[in-house]
Design an enzyme around this catalytic site. Structure first.
Site, short mmCIF file in Angstrom:
data_model
loop_
_atom_site.label_atom_id
_atom_site.label_comp_id
_atom_site.label_asym_id
_atom_site.label_seq_id
_atom_site.Cartn_x
_atom_site.Cartn_y
_atom_site.Cartn_z
N LYS A 140 20.62 1.27 -15.40
CA LYS A 140 20.62 -0.19 -15.49
C LYS A 140 22.06 -0.67 -15.73
O LYS A 140 22.86 0.10 -16.28
CB LYS A 140 19.65 -0.67 -16.57
CG LYS A 140 20.08 -0.36 -18.01
CD LYS A 140 20.37 -1.63 -18.77
CE LYS A 140 21.17 -1.40 -19.98
NZ LYS A 140 21.89 -2.42 -20.59
N HIS A 170 16.92 4.00 -20.69
CA HIS A 170 16.81 5.11 -21.63
C HIS A 170 15.83 4.85 -22.77
O HIS A 170 15.44 5.78 -23.47
CB HIS A 170 18.19 5.54 -22.15
CG HIS A 170 18.78 4.62 -23.18
ND1 HIS A 170 19.36 3.43 -22.87
CD2 HIS A 170 18.86 4.73 -24.52
CE1 HIS A 170 19.79 2.85 -23.98
NE2 HIS A 170 19.50 3.61 -25.01
N HIS A 232 15.23 -2.88 -21.76
CA HIS A 232 14.73 -2.08 -22.89
C HIS A 232 13.56 -2.74 -23.63
O HIS A 232 12.53 -2.12 -23.88
CB HIS A 232 15.85 -1.84 -23.91
CG HIS A 232 17.08 -1.21 -23.34
ND1 HIS A 232 17.05 -0.36 -22.27
CD2 HIS A 232 18.39 -1.29 -23.70
CE1 HIS A 232 18.29 0.06 -22.01
NE2 HIS A 232 19.12 -0.50 -22.85
#
Ligand code: BG6
Length: 463
Positions: A140, A170, A232
């Site tokens: 990203k 992640h 995220h």
């Protein structure tokens, strides 16, 4: 068809920050576990030799994990080799092709480079015929908004099909985030209350006490919504609110997360408070009149049967008092017990799910306060998972390991990316000035009142 394990890892941008801080330490961990058996070919523009690369890798491991074990590091160093070249020069890819040799078709090409270079590298790999059965890993941000995300995907898809495109977020590699699924669905006690009948509200906080430090040039055109919310935090939201996957395959989990995102209502300006910490505009690389948010709080809604009418509050910011990732699920109040003293106000049960810095859970329950009458008092029931269950793997350790084995479980799909952009699209790049806040505080006062008069539920830092 099961994915083939990678024959080689080609790491573009091996000299850069992402490789140093995250990918190389992850590779060391995999080496330590005995899970690496492929050569690692680093590609970058710097005029480096093998010695420089090995020194860089050692520093990367030392900075992230402390002094490496000599025999593990020497095995890792033996795998490393370096190809120097510009990303827009076909000779670079010629050299990559030579170096990868017969392993080319099963190679993993990991792009730890700035996003404008993604399509350039993908195209150059294709020109050399290196895209045939290999996998491409990209990090990203995937685009800057919905339309640029679609455009980027179209370009990459000319050279790599969806099933061989691995998009890293992640947070999907964090075990503490995945644990939300286990906690919710493996405990009948909680599974049954996880819906509009029992939940009053959900609050998700991702606070960081760091400022943007030396990342001003990267951060200023991006801001908090693009940097951590659109990717995220929406993945965390998906794990918090999704239905149980309908199968054990990685696609089933990914599908369910995406289905949840599809039900999240598009944000509007009135449900968002943006903030900027005092002193941000003085950071190198930041515009003197920047309107970029370093803090954002949002009131969100999920339009499905499970969550109708339940507000979800999400906030994040730099320069806040703590570094913590925590969700608090507030349950509806129990009917008042007639025995309780008249002025004894009973707090609701709270389920605090902490994902960072260490994973754990605290339940705020009510117990009788010792003494003559009936008074209810809140007491915490806590568990720290690491202390109880042992250490977890690094997020990047899992992401890199999956990319090498070909498992898509910890990666995001293009549809999830597009849904996430759709949700934030109307509140990106708002022209109004974000409200200023003092570093070390919980953000602007307006944001404090977003969840109502009582404000945000205090995050629980010591489980
Ligand atoms: C990155 C953001 O993607 O995630 C950073 O660019 C942020 O601004 C970081 O600090 C948070 O990740 P972690 O794993 O350190 O909590």
């Amino acid at each position: 068809m099961p994915a083939r394990p990678a024959g080689a890892l080609v790491l573009f941008g091996i000299t850069g920050d992402l490789a140093k801080k995250l990918v190389l330490p992850a590779l060391y961990r995999l080496e330590e576990r005995g899970d690496l058996d492929q050569p690692i070919i680093g590609v970058a523009r710097s005029d480096w030799h093998q010695d420089d690369l090995v020194r860089h890798a050692r520093e990367a491991v030392e900075d992230a994990l402390g002094k490496p074990k000599a025999e593990v590091f020497s095995r890792l160093a033996d795998r490393l080799s370096y190809v120097q070249g510009e990303y827009d020069d076909s000779r670079t890819f010629d050299r990559v092709k030579q170096r990868v040799g017969p392993r080319a078709s099963s190679a993993v090409y990991y792009l730890a480079v700035p996003p404008p270079v993604f399509a350039v590298v993908a195209e150059a790999l294709a020109r050399e015929g290196l895209n045939k059965q290999s996998r491409l890993v990209v990090e990203k941000p995937f685009g800057h908004d919905l339309s640029s995300a679609k455009a980027l995907d179209q370009k990459l898809r000319q050279f790599f099909p969806e099933e061989r495109l691995f998009r890293v977020d992640h947070f999907l590699g964090k075990e503490s985030v995945e644990d939300l699924l286990v906690f919710r669905f493996a405990n009948g006690l909680f599974e049954q209350v996880w819906n509009r009948d029992h939940v009053q509200s959900v609050q998700l906080t991702f606070a960081e006490n760091l400022d943007v430090a030396d990342r001003g040039g990267f951060y200023d055109p991006v801001g908090a919504i693009r940097d951590v919310v659109q990717n995220h935090l929406f993945q965390v939201l998906a794990y918090l609110a999704m239905d149980s996957p309908s199968g054990s395959d990685p696609e089933a989990e990914q599908r369910e997360r995406t289905r949840l995102l599809r039900a999240v209502r598009t944000l509007s300006k009135r449900n968002v408070v943006r903030g900027q910490y005092d002193g941000y505009r003085k950071v190198e690389g930041v515009k003197a009149n920047s309107t970029t948010e370093t803090y954002v709080a949002m009131r969100m809604a999920i339009d499905n049967a499970r969550w109708e009418g339940v507000p979800f509050y999400v906030r994040t910011g730099k320069c806040l008092p703590e570094t913590i990732l925590q969700a608090v699920v507030e349950l509806k109040p129990a009917p008042r017990l007639p025995q309780l003293e008249r002025h004894n106000s009973v707090a609701p049960n709270l389920i605090r799910l902490r994902m960072q810095p260490s994973a754990g859970i605290t339940l705020d329950i009510q117990a009788k306060e010792p003494g003559p009458g009936y008074r209810a008092k809140t007491v915490p029931l806590s568990v720290d998972f690491e202390r109880t269950l042992g250490p977890t793997q690094l997020a990047y350790e899992r992401v890199v390991s999956d990319a090498l084995s070909g498992s898509r479980i910890h990666f995001t799909s293009q549809e999830a990316v597009e849904q996430s952009w759709r949700i934030v699209d109307p509140v990106l790049d708002l022209p109004d000035l974000p409200v200023s806040y003092k570093p070390g505080t919980w953000g602007p006062e307006q944001a404090e009142r977003l969840p109502g008069r009582e404000g945000w539920i205090r995050v629980d830092t010591d489980i």
